[in-house]
Design a protein around this motif. Sequence first.
Motif, short mmCIF file in Angstrom:
data_model
loop_
_atom_site.label_atom_id
_atom_site.label_comp_id
_atom_site.label_asym_id
_atom_site.label_seq_id
_atom_site.Cartn_x
_atom_site.Cartn_y
_atom_site.Cartn_z
N ILE A 12 -13.47 6.36 10.22
CA ILE A 12 -12.47 6.83 9.25
C ILE A 12 -11.24 7.19 10.07
CG2 ILE A 12 -12.01 8.46 7.37
CD1 ILE A 12 -15.08 8.67 7.06
N LEU A 13 -10.56 6.15 10.47
CA LEU A 13 -9.53 6.25 11.51
C LEU A 13 -8.40 7.20 11.14
CD1 LEU A 13 -8.89 4.96 14.28
CD2 LEU A 13 -7.52 3.26 13.06
N ALA A 14 -7.91 7.09 9.91
CA ALA A 14 -6.70 7.84 9.54
C ALA A 14 -7.00 9.25 9.05
CB ALA A 14 -5.91 7.05 8.49
N ARG A 15 -8.22 9.75 9.27
CA ARG A 15 -8.44 11.17 9.04
C ARG A 15 -7.69 11.99 10.10
NH1 ARG A 15 -12.52 14.11 12.05
NH2 ARG A 15 -12.63 15.51 10.25
N ARG A 16 -7.37 11.32 11.22
CA ARG A 16 -6.57 11.96 12.25
C ARG A 16 -5.12 12.04 11.81
NH1 ARG A 16 -7.92 7.88 16.92
NH2 ARG A 16 -6.15 8.94 17.90
N ARG A 17 -4.42 13.03 12.32
CA ARG A 17 -3.00 13.18 11.99
C ARG A 17 -2.10 12.29 12.84
NH1 ARG A 17 -1.23 15.30 7.20
NH2 ARG A 17 -2.91 16.62 6.42
N ARG A 18 -2.62 11.85 13.97
CA ARG A 18 -1.82 11.01 14.86
C ARG A 18 -2.73 9.95 15.45
NH1 ARG A 18 2.96 11.75 18.02
NH2 ARG A 18 3.10 13.93 17.35
N PHE A 75 0.83 -1.20 0.00
CA PHE A 75 0.00 0.00 0.00
C PHE A 75 0.87 1.25 0.00
CE2 PHE A 75 -2.60 -3.37 1.64
CZ PHE A 75 -3.85 -3.13 1.11
N LYS A 76 0.21 2.36 -0.35
CA LYS A 76 0.84 3.66 -0.41
C LYS A 76 0.02 4.61 0.45
CE LYS A 76 2.04 6.91 -4.19
NZ LYS A 76 2.00 7.06 -5.66
N CYS A 77 0.66 5.56 1.11
CA CYS A 77 -0.06 6.47 2.00
C CYS A 77 0.65 7.81 2.02
CB CYS A 77 -0.17 5.88 3.40
SG CYS A 77 1.42 5.49 4.13
N SER A 78 -0.04 8.81 2.62
CA SER A 78 0.50 10.16 2.65
C SER A 78 0.90 10.63 4.04
CB SER A 78 -0.53 11.16 2.08
OG SER A 78 -0.75 10.94 0.72
N THR A 79 0.35 10.03 5.08
CA THR A 79 0.64 10.46 6.44
C THR A 79 1.09 9.28 7.28
OG1 THR A 79 -1.58 10.06 7.34
CG2 THR A 79 -1.20 12.18 6.23
N ILE A 80 1.74 9.58 8.39
CA ILE A 80 2.18 8.52 9.28
C ILE A 80 0.98 7.84 9.93
CG2 ILE A 80 3.45 8.07 11.43
CD1 ILE A 80 5.48 10.19 10.45
N GLU A 132 -1.88 7.32 8.40
CA GLU A 132 -2.33 6.36 7.39
C GLU A 132 -1.42 5.14 7.36
OE1 GLU A 132 -4.20 9.70 4.31
OE2 GLU A 132 -2.46 8.51 3.71
N ALA A 133 -0.12 5.36 7.48
CA ALA A 133 0.82 4.24 7.49
C ALA A 133 0.57 3.32 8.67
CB ALA A 133 2.26 4.77 7.52
#
Length: 390
Positions: free
Chosen positions: A381-387, A88-93, A95-96
């Motif tokens: 939508i868990l990874a809408r958060r930055r941390r 997979f590919k992601c933009s934020t930590i 999301e990772a």
Amino acid sequence: MPKRGFRHLRVLGDLLFKYLHMAAPWYTIANADEVPSPALLVYLDRAAENIRRMIACAGSAERLRPHVKTHKTAELTRMQLAAGISRFKCSTIAEAEMVASAGATDVLLAMSPVGPNIGRFLCLAAAIPRVSFSTLTDDPEHVRAVAEAARAAGASVELLVDLDNGMHRSGIAPDERAFELYRTIAATPGVRPGGLHVYDGHLRNPDRSSRQVGVDRAFEPIAALRARLVGAGLPVPRVVAGGTFSFPIHAQRADVELGPGTPVLWDQSYTTKLPDLDFLPALVILTRVVSRPAIGQVTLDLGYKALSADNPDPRVALFDLPDARMVNHSEEHLVVETAAANRVAVGDVVYGIPWHVCPTVSLHDEMHVVKQGRVVGTWPILARRRRLTI
């Protein structure tokens, strides 16, 4: 009335219900009165079909490295994993972390970590050692910063060189500087070369043949750089190429990983601009009429805190108000002008497809899961958060 008559009425009622359900548009839900608006609806059968079509277009699940920025959910990640997709590919930590925790084995952070995010990235890799993490770079000073932090942590980071073949957003031109940067990575303790990455999101011609010419021409220097690196004895484990617009074109190249994101949910922009791709809208916004402020106007509870405002009108394609034209878009309200205004009442449900699904999803805490015409639960939508935890 005799019992037999009641039975006949019940049978007729059941048949009528089934007929109405079959005749209802695919996006309507039977229990809309249980769903507060505005809300996102994700249709399981359509999302599953889009995943199947992504794999068919790629040729195999192993060739895919889909971007999770579109959906940001562990559940859709697991649906892709169940279909055989593992990278997979992601933009934020965040999301990772989400996609790794969901079960992915290979995660590319397609945003160069800088400042404290370098340490966060290293902590994430240490916390989930079963996952192969990698990230991007386009600058020798950045390589040195990542390498220094990695050595201090007793780790090694896989770096892909981010190449710019015309997008002009990030990356380095695929020329002599890129060659030297790759050699720097290979020679620097604490980092190792992971290959090449290119995103050609500027190539958006809706005509497939013209788009093909543009994508192929822009990829030529990438292929030449890869050949030169390999000829110099440097490992180039992978080339990750493209987004949704160029996905079917790069799919014709046997030696690249494919990074589309939007096809799992699709949206009105791609439906309009990419007629050659047959993905299905799998995410719908449910909104309601909250006012009829003037003749020919309707106000919906669909402000720009619930619907992405990064595009001019249209920002949403409303099934029930197909001629709607935006008059005003504020924090909680969307005022539209439509000839159908006299056919709707305050409280009526209206369904629509967002023009840009990715930033729209990130405005919501959850999506409502639709199965067989009913909402059956919600997904965070868990990874809408930055941390998350790191």
